[in-house]
Design an enzyme around this catalytic site. Structure first.
Site, PDB file in Angstrom:
ATOM      1  N   ASP A 164      -5.223  -3.803   1.218  1.00 30.66           N
ATOM      2  CA  ASP A 164      -4.127  -4.516   0.560  1.00 30.66           C
ATOM      3  C   ASP A 164      -3.625  -5.520   1.595  1.00 30.66           C
ATOM      4  OD1 ASP A 164      -1.616  -5.343  -0.423  1.00 30.66           O
ATOM      5  OD2 ASP A 164      -1.203  -3.394  -1.309  1.00 30.66           O
ATOM      6  N   CYS A 171      -0.224  -4.656   3.407  1.00 30.57           N
ATOM      7  CA  CYS A 171      -0.090  -3.345   4.056  1.00 30.57           C
ATOM      8  C   CYS A 171      -0.178  -3.551   5.573  1.00 30.57           C
ATOM      9  CB  CYS A 171      -1.211  -2.441   3.539  1.00 30.57           C
ATOM     10  SG  CYS A 171      -1.907  -1.255   4.689  1.00 30.57           S
ATOM     11  N   CYS A 196      -3.214  -2.158   7.194  1.00 29.22           N
ATOM     12  CA  CYS A 196      -4.413  -2.926   6.824  1.00 29.22           C
ATOM     13  C   CYS A 196      -4.529  -4.168   7.700  1.00 29.22           C
ATOM     14  CB  CYS A 196      -4.357  -3.338   5.352  1.00 29.22           C
ATOM     15  SG  CYS A 196      -4.399  -1.955   4.201  1.00 29.22           S
ATOM     16  N   ARG A 204      -1.913  -2.094  -3.836  1.00 27.34           N
ATOM     17  CA  ARG A 204      -1.194  -0.870  -4.190  1.00 27.34           C
ATOM     18  C   ARG A 204      -0.197  -1.074  -5.319  1.00 27.34           C
ATOM     19  NH1 ARG A 204       1.123   0.494   1.399  1.00 27.34           N
ATOM     20  NH2 ARG A 204       1.408  -1.724   1.179  1.00 27.34           N
TER      21      ARG A 204
END
Length: 168
Positions: free
Chosen positions: A54, A57, A60, A84
């Site tokens: 994502d 994120c 991430c 998400r």
């Protein structure tokens, strides 16, 4: 085998995780690379990992900063979309822009750094298929990392930790 992550689960959960491992191994390895955003090392990869990501994120983004190091170690990183907040969210829109870009690796890097919103969204991006797989694999968070053998690696891992997990 990297099954130490499931060793502490109760028997029912262990069976579920082993089933997920089988699905992940089969489905991820048969997915065409063109349906993922792939960061390849120079030369022949020694290993590859699949990462459901994502763009919004934090972990991430942190993992993405490790990609050049993973590539230097011979690890190919194959990204799949997991916005998400859903496909129709701001994160989903950004991921669609990355998957639709002519150079998707540059686009994903740019979007994870906060830019890239001038890119367009195409109707044929693979996010719906990725999200179907997210549900099949029972993923709840990002980054969702899987090894080529289907082993699910929970949460963020550094390049060195992933290299050890893939046997490099």
């Amino acid at each position: 085998e990297n099954d130490e992550f499931v060793a502490w689960l109760d028997p029912v959960e262990q069976q579920r995780e082993l089933k997920i491992k089988g699905i992940a191994k089969q489905e991820l390895n048969k997915m065409p690379k063109e349906e993922m955003i792939v960061y390849s090392p120079k030369g022949k990869p020694k290993a590859h990992v699949f990462v459901f990501t994502d763009v919004d994120c934090g972990y991430c983004v942190k993992l993405h900063q490790e990609v050049p190091k993973m590539n230097e170690m011979g690890i190919e990183v194959r990204y799949l979309a997991f916005p998400r907040a859903g496909m129709m969210s701001a994160s989903g829109d950004k991921l669609a822009r990355a998957f639709c870009a002519k150079d998707s690796t540059d686009a994903l890097t740019e979007l994870k750094a906060g830019g890239g919103m001038d890119r367009s969204v195409c109707p044929d991006h693979p996010m719906a298929e990725h999200l179907k797989l997210v549900r099949e694999l029972g993923l709840r968070g990002t980054p969702g990392i899987f090894l080529a053998d289907g082993t699910k690696i929970p949460g963020y891992r550094s390049a060195e930790e992933l290299a050890a997990l893939v046997g490099i």
